[in-house]
Design an enzyme around this catalytic site. Structure first.
Site, PDB file in Angstrom:
ATOM      1  N   GLY A 102       0.821  -1.199   0.000  1.00 24.01           N
ATOM      2  CA  GLY A 102       0.000   0.000   0.000  1.00 24.01           C
ATOM      3  C   GLY A 102       0.854   1.248   0.000  1.00 24.01           C
ATOM      4  O   GLY A 102       2.005   1.237   0.464  1.00 24.01           O
TER       5      GLY A 102
ATOM      6  N   GLN B 278       3.161   9.990   0.861  1.00 26.83           N
ATOM      7  CA  GLN B 278       4.450   9.302   0.967  1.00 26.83           C
ATOM      8  C   GLN B 278       5.382   9.644  -0.184  1.00 26.83           C
ATOM      9  O   GLN B 278       6.590   9.440  -0.080  1.00 26.83           O
ATOM     10  CB  GLN B 278       4.244   7.783   1.030  1.00 26.83           C
ATOM     11  CG  GLN B 278       3.608   7.333   2.346  1.00 26.83           C
ATOM     12  CD  GLN B 278       3.481   5.827   2.391  1.00 26.83           C
ATOM     13  OE1 GLN B 278       2.516   5.278   1.896  1.00 26.83           O
ATOM     14  NE2 GLN B 278       4.461   5.151   2.952  1.00 26.83           N
TER      15      GLN B 278
ATOM     16  N   CYS C 201       5.867  -0.153   7.021  1.00 28.79           N
ATOM     17  CA  CYS C 201       5.572   1.022   6.208  1.00 28.79           C
ATOM     18  C   CYS C 201       6.786   1.372   5.361  1.00 28.79           C
ATOM     19  O   CYS C 201       7.915   1.335   5.854  1.00 28.79           O
ATOM     20  CB  CYS C 201       5.221   2.200   7.119  1.00 28.79           C
ATOM     21  SG  CYS C 201       4.774   3.687   6.214  1.00 28.79           S
ATOM     22  N   LEU C 202       6.545   1.697   4.098  1.00 28.58           N
ATOM     23  CA  LEU C 202       7.646   2.065   3.202  1.00 28.58           C
ATOM     24  C   LEU C 202       8.310   3.373   3.624  1.00 28.58           C
ATOM     25  O   LEU C 202       9.389   3.705   3.142  1.00 28.58           O
ATOM     26  CB  LEU C 202       7.147   2.164   1.755  1.00 28.58           C
ATOM     27  CG  LEU C 202       6.733   0.836   1.092  1.00 28.58           C
ATOM     28  CD1 LEU C 202       6.095   1.095  -0.269  1.00 28.58           C
ATOM     29  CD2 LEU C 202       7.922  -0.107   0.948  1.00 28.58           C
TER      30      LEU C 202
ATOM     31  N   HIS D 286      -4.404   1.725   7.635  1.00 29.02           N
ATOM     32  CA  HIS D 286      -3.026   2.243   7.622  1.00 29.02           C
ATOM     33  C   HIS D 286      -2.880   3.372   6.599  1.00 29.02           C
ATOM     34  O   HIS D 286      -2.322   4.435   6.904  1.00 29.02           O
ATOM     35  CB  HIS D 286      -2.068   1.082   7.295  1.00 29.02           C
ATOM     36  CG  HIS D 286      -0.629   1.449   7.195  1.00 29.02           C
ATOM     37  ND1 HIS D 286       0.327   0.973   8.070  1.00 29.02           N
ATOM     38  CD2 HIS D 286       0.051   2.257   6.318  1.00 29.02           C
ATOM     39  CE1 HIS D 286       1.518   1.466   7.727  1.00 29.02           C
ATOM     40  NE2 HIS D 286       1.380   2.242   6.655  1.00 29.02           N
ATOM     41  N   GLU D 287      -3.401   3.145   5.384  1.00 30.15           N
ATOM     42  CA  GLU D 287      -3.222   4.144   4.320  1.00 30.15           C
ATOM     43  C   GLU D 287      -4.076   5.392   4.565  1.00 30.15           C
ATOM     44  O   GLU D 287      -3.625   6.514   4.300  1.00 30.15           O
ATOM     45  CB  GLU D 287      -3.535   3.539   2.948  1.00 30.15           C
ATOM     46  CG  GLU D 287      -2.673   2.339   2.543  1.00 30.15           C
ATOM     47  CD  GLU D 287      -1.181   2.559   2.672  1.00 30.15           C
ATOM     48  OE1 GLU D 287      -0.706   3.704   2.552  1.00 30.15           O
ATOM     49  OE2 GLU D 287      -0.473   1.562   2.930  1.00 30.15           O
TER      50      GLU D 287
ATOM     51  N   HIS E 182      -2.423   7.672   6.839  1.00 26.91           N
ATOM     52  CA  HIS E 182      -1.390   8.499   6.176  1.00 26.91           C
ATOM     53  C   HIS E 182      -1.992   9.821   5.682  1.00 26.91           C
ATOM     54  O   HIS E 182      -1.330  10.862   5.725  1.00 26.91           O
ATOM     55  CB  HIS E 182      -0.806   7.775   4.959  1.00 26.91           C
ATOM     56  CG  HIS E 182       0.373   6.898   5.264  1.00 26.91           C
ATOM     57  ND1 HIS E 182       1.557   7.380   5.786  1.00 26.91           N
ATOM     58  CD2 HIS E 182       0.566   5.567   5.091  1.00 26.91           C
ATOM     59  CE1 HIS E 182       2.421   6.373   5.920  1.00 26.91           C
ATOM     60  NE2 HIS E 182       1.845   5.264   5.515  1.00 26.91           N
TER      61      HIS E 182
HETATM   62 NI    NI Z   1       2.665   3.344   5.460  1.00 27.58          NI
END
Ligand code: NI
Length: 156
Positions: free
Chosen positions: A46, A51, A91-92, A133-134, A137
């Site tokens: 995701g 991000q 998380c990236l 989660h997304e 963000h």
């Molecule tokens: Ni993330």
């Protein structure tokens, strides 16, 4: 299309409340293309637009081929949720760690797709977790602030 740099923890843009998308224009479609390229390059499931530094409410989720088509959702909103379960997340924007986070077991998410059509998802398990989660963000919330425990990943 291009792989964009993924912002890392500490970058203030990750703590921003993102703006709603009012019009799906060429810029938004390019953003979606770039998010796809960036997600696959990063091997994640995701990615949210902030991000890659774009403070717009756009989310991409791809749990893998067996789980169906990638989900692109614009202006997503959780309208219902039930249950609560703890599981691992990463998380990236915070590589090298994972954490255990409580999330709802089931969520209903509404938004619009890349064609501007209203969409509704009734998600459970990993997909529900990914939506939570997304969408966090988009409100400047990183999972580490919700984690019960954080673990450093050791490379093999
Ligand atoms: Ni993330």
């Amino acid at each position: 299309m291009a792989v964009r740099k993924i912002l890392q923890y500490g970058d203030k843009r990750l703590n921003s409340i993102c703006e709603k998308v009012n019009k799906i224009d060429r810029r938004i479609l390019n953003l979606i293309d770039d998010m796809m390229d960036t997600l696959y390059e990063g091997n994640g499931i995701g990615l949210a637009a902030p991000q890659i530094g774009i403070l717009k409410r756009v989310v991409l989720i791809d749990l893998g081929e067996e789980e169906g088509e990638p989900i692109i959702i614009i202006n997503p909103k959780i309208t219902a949720q039930s249950g609560r379960e703890k599981d691992f997340e990463g998380c990236l924007s915070y590589l090298g760690y994972e954490g255990e986070v409580y999330r709802p077991t089931k969520v209903t998410v509404v938004g619009i797709n890349a064609k501007g059509k209203p969409v509704t998802y009734n998600a459970s398990g990993l997909l529900a977790r990914a939506f939570c989660h997304e969408i966090d963000h988009l409100d400047g919330i990183l999972y580490m602030t919700k984690a019960e425990e954080m673990y450093e990943l050791t490379s093999e």
